[in-house]
Design a protein around this motif. Sequence first.
Motif, PDB file in Angstrom:
ATOM      1  N   PRO A 115     -71.525  -4.093 -43.042  1.00  0.00           N
ATOM      2  CA  PRO A 115     -70.168  -3.597 -42.770  1.00  0.00           C
ATOM      3  C   PRO A 115     -69.076  -4.572 -43.188  1.00  0.00           C
ATOM      4  CG  PRO A 115     -71.604  -3.168 -40.904  1.00  0.00           C
ATOM      5  CD  PRO A 115     -72.368  -4.057 -41.837  1.00  0.00           C
ATOM      6  N   ALA A 116     -69.314  -5.880 -43.048  1.00  0.00           N
ATOM      7  CA  ALA A 116     -68.305  -6.865 -43.442  1.00  0.00           C
ATOM      8  C   ALA A 116     -68.165  -6.961 -44.952  1.00  0.00           C
ATOM      9  CB  ALA A 116     -68.660  -8.230 -42.856  1.00  0.00           C
ATOM     10  N   LEU A 117     -69.204  -6.575 -45.691  1.00  0.00           N
ATOM     11  CA  LEU A 117     -69.145  -6.611 -47.151  1.00  0.00           C
ATOM     12  C   LEU A 117     -68.486  -5.379 -47.751  1.00  0.00           C
ATOM     13  CD1 LEU A 117     -72.695  -8.078 -47.982  1.00  0.00           C
ATOM     14  CD2 LEU A 117     -70.493  -9.272 -47.901  1.00  0.00           C
ATOM     15  N   GLY A 118     -68.014  -4.481 -46.919  1.00  0.00           N
ATOM     16  CA  GLY A 118     -67.302  -3.308 -47.418  1.00  0.00           C
ATOM     17  C   GLY A 118     -67.939  -1.990 -47.061  1.00  0.00           C
ATOM     18  N   TRP A 119     -69.137  -2.018 -46.496  1.00  0.00           N
ATOM     19  CA  TRP A 119     -69.793  -0.774 -46.103  1.00  0.00           C
ATOM     20  C   TRP A 119     -69.298  -0.350 -44.722  1.00  0.00           C
ATOM     21  CZ3 TRP A 119     -75.543  -0.340 -47.965  1.00  0.00           C
ATOM     22  CH2 TRP A 119     -75.609  -0.698 -49.318  1.00  0.00           C
ATOM     23  N   ASN A 120     -68.018  -0.042 -44.654  1.00  0.00           N
ATOM     24  CA  ASN A 120     -67.412   0.376 -43.398  1.00  0.00           C
ATOM     25  C   ASN A 120     -66.433   1.506 -43.662  1.00  0.00           C
ATOM     26  OD1 ASN A 120     -64.608  -0.833 -43.852  1.00  0.00           O
ATOM     27  ND2 ASN A 120     -65.886  -2.673 -44.026  1.00  0.00           N
ATOM     28  N   CYS A 121     -65.919   2.084 -42.588  1.00  0.00           N
ATOM     29  CA  CYS A 121     -65.023   3.234 -42.691  1.00  0.00           C
ATOM     30  C   CYS A 121     -63.613   2.892 -42.197  1.00  0.00           C
ATOM     31  CB  CYS A 121     -65.578   4.424 -41.905  1.00  0.00           C
ATOM     32  SG  CYS A 121     -65.775   4.092 -40.137  1.00  0.00           S
ATOM     33  N   LEU A 122     -63.225   1.621 -42.295  1.00  0.00           N
ATOM     34  CA  LEU A 122     -61.895   1.229 -41.830  1.00  0.00           C
ATOM     35  C   LEU A 122     -60.786   1.872 -42.661  1.00  0.00           C
ATOM     36  CD1 LEU A 122     -62.513  -2.561 -41.092  1.00  0.00           C
ATOM     37  CD2 LEU A 122     -62.319  -0.690 -39.446  1.00  0.00           C
ATOM     38  N   ASP A 123     -61.057   2.117 -43.937  1.00  0.00           N
ATOM     39  CA  ASP A 123     -60.055   2.728 -44.813  1.00  0.00           C
ATOM     40  C   ASP A 123     -60.189   4.243 -44.911  1.00  0.00           C
ATOM     41  OD1 ASP A 123     -59.041   0.202 -45.378  1.00  0.00           O
ATOM     42  OD2 ASP A 123     -60.416  -0.087 -47.062  1.00  0.00           O
ATOM     43  N   ASP A 124     -61.301   4.776 -44.457  1.00  0.00           N
ATOM     44  CA  ASP A 124     -61.525   6.223 -44.521  1.00  0.00           C
ATOM     45  C   ASP A 124     -62.119   6.672 -43.185  1.00  0.00           C
ATOM     46  OD1 ASP A 124     -61.877   8.828 -45.242  1.00  0.00           O
ATOM     47  OD2 ASP A 124     -63.555   8.464 -46.628  1.00  0.00           O
ATOM     48  N   LYS A 125     -61.262   7.108 -42.282  1.00  0.00           N
ATOM     49  CA  LYS A 125     -61.707   7.482 -40.943  1.00  0.00           C
ATOM     50  C   LYS A 125     -62.672   8.666 -40.962  1.00  0.00           C
ATOM     51  CE  LYS A 125     -58.791   4.415 -39.515  1.00  0.00           C
ATOM     52  NZ  LYS A 125     -59.256   3.080 -39.110  1.00  0.00           N
ATOM     53  N   SER A 126     -62.542   9.550 -41.962  1.00  0.00           N
ATOM     54  CA  SER A 126     -63.410  10.725 -42.003  1.00  0.00           C
ATOM     55  C   SER A 126     -64.856  10.370 -42.317  1.00  0.00           C
ATOM     56  CB  SER A 126     -62.893  11.713 -43.050  1.00  0.00           C
ATOM     57  OG  SER A 126     -62.889  11.128 -44.343  1.00  0.00           O
ATOM     58  N   ALA A 127     -65.095   9.167 -42.872  1.00  0.00           N
ATOM     59  CA  ALA A 127     -66.454   8.752 -43.216  1.00  0.00           C
ATOM     60  C   ALA A 127     -67.150   8.026 -42.086  1.00  0.00           C
ATOM     61  CB  ALA A 127     -66.425   7.858 -44.459  1.00  0.00           C
ATOM     62  N   CYS A 128     -66.503   7.888 -40.922  1.00  0.00           N
ATOM     63  CA  CYS A 128     -67.073   7.124 -39.816  1.00  0.00           C
ATOM     64  C   CYS A 128     -68.223   7.890 -39.162  1.00  0.00           C
ATOM     65  CB  CYS A 128     -66.004   6.818 -38.768  1.00  0.00           C
ATOM     66  SG  CYS A 128     -64.833   5.529 -39.256  1.00  0.00           S
ATOM     67  N   SER A 129     -69.154   7.118 -38.650  1.00  0.00           N
ATOM     68  CA  SER A 129     -70.234   7.682 -37.857  1.00  0.00           C
ATOM     69  C   SER A 129     -69.818   7.701 -36.390  1.00  0.00           C
ATOM     70  CB  SER A 129     -71.507   6.847 -38.045  1.00  0.00           C
ATOM     71  OG  SER A 129     -71.308   5.546 -37.517  1.00  0.00           O
ATOM     72  N   VAL A 130     -70.771   7.897 -35.509  1.00  0.00           N
ATOM     73  CA  VAL A 130     -70.453   7.894 -34.082  1.00  0.00           C
ATOM     74  C   VAL A 130     -70.113   6.490 -33.588  1.00  0.00           C
ATOM     75  CG1 VAL A 130     -71.805   9.941 -33.583  1.00  0.00           C
ATOM     76  CG2 VAL A 130     -72.908   7.698 -33.523  1.00  0.00           C
ATOM     77  N   CYS A 131     -70.452   5.473 -34.389  1.00  0.00           N
ATOM     78  CA  CYS A 131     -70.152   4.077 -34.036  1.00  0.00           C
ATOM     79  C   CYS A 131     -69.238   3.490 -35.098  1.00  0.00           C
ATOM     80  CB  CYS A 131     -71.435   3.249 -33.925  1.00  0.00           C
ATOM     81  SG  CYS A 131     -72.534   3.764 -32.605  1.00  0.00           S
ATOM     82  N   ARG A 132     -67.948   3.489 -34.829  1.00  0.00           N
ATOM     83  CA  ARG A 132     -66.997   2.904 -35.754  1.00  0.00           C
ATOM     84  C   ARG A 132     -67.146   1.383 -35.746  1.00  0.00           C
ATOM     85  NH1 ARG A 132     -61.834   0.777 -35.515  1.00  0.00           N
ATOM     86  NH2 ARG A 132     -60.501   1.233 -37.308  1.00  0.00           N
ATOM     87  N   PRO A 133     -67.066   0.693 -36.918  1.00  0.00           N
ATOM     88  CA  PRO A 133     -66.710   1.174 -38.255  1.00  0.00           C
ATOM     89  C   PRO A 133     -67.917   1.420 -39.165  1.00  0.00           C
ATOM     90  CG  PRO A 133     -66.527  -1.187 -38.224  1.00  0.00           C
ATOM     91  CD  PRO A 133     -67.073  -0.781 -36.873  1.00  0.00           C
TER      92      PRO A 133
END
Length: 358
Positions: A201-219
């Motif tokens: 997630p820290a390397l960019g595999w997160n949904c901080l910039d795209d909320k619609s791509a988030c799972s049940v556990c943000r980010p």
Amino acid sequence: MIVPLATAMSGSGITQNTTSTTTFDPSSLDPWLDPYPDLPGVNSSSSSVVPDLTSTSNLDLRPLNSLQDVSPWDVALCVTGTIISCENALVIAVLFYTPTLRAPMFILIGSLAFADLLAGLGLILNFVFTYLIEGEVVTLVSTGILIVAFSASIFNILAITVDRYLSLYNALTYHTERTVLFTYLMVGLIWLLCLILAILPALGWNCLDDKSACSVCRPVTKSNAVALAALFLLVFALMMQLYLQICRIAFRHAQQIAVQHQFLAISTTKGVQTLSVILCAFAICWLPFAMYSIVADSSYPVIYTYAAALPAAFNSVINPIIYAFRNPDIQKGLWLACCGCVPSNLWLRPRARTSSDV
């Protein structure tokens, strides 16, 4: 939201009234003659109205989370994390200060206890970051700690299961082949794999910039959550297969020795019951959260996420009971550490010779 509101007011009739008064110099007045020096809107000058509304130096800029009511689910997770931390810290202390507990099986138990201890601390930090500190960095740090802790806990349980299987499958050569160095290498590989999963997630595999791509556990993104859940299901399938093989080996040993058949049958039945309890507890705790992570996303009600995550966290509460506190050698260490003595019934119990005795 406060600054745009003040900007809108400065463009309204307040500014127009002050600009139309061109013959009055407010700087010529003694400030001590003003009966209301701190009330905006009473003074007719623009210098006493607009700066008070647009300035952010006097505003309460506390995070919004610190002003909202604390969720009882978050409190429950924080309390669970505290219990997890205390239990596993006790296990680690006993293993560290008892020189006789250096066998490979105790190394695996210590690694599991450290993973669960990190999970408990991660739940406490997640509560602190949620209600006291706000920012993307702390969110990624909290998520990374929880991923590395719970994934290491699951993989260490799998390693203990493999160790139990090898102790029965290669009973004659187990103590010569199962060296401490080999165990340390296996534990190191487990933690390396879990660290790689945690930094994704820290390397960019997160949904901080795209909320619609988030799972049940943000980010964590939906695709990453599905991958982690599929990895868990694979681990669970391997554990089931290994425990089935352990049961078959145990029953075959009981049938081969006719003299001790009755004793071994009773012993084997108890062992199978113990393995069933371990496997069922693991499934009850983790399967709901894994399946929910696959089918759900961030649009689902958050209460469902809490209801699935709390049993998963509770698995780290029962791990010390299943894998550590039932061991007679660790029980002796606990009695010596707490009371300075060991009950007579523990001295009569045999030492745990293999990990299958754990």
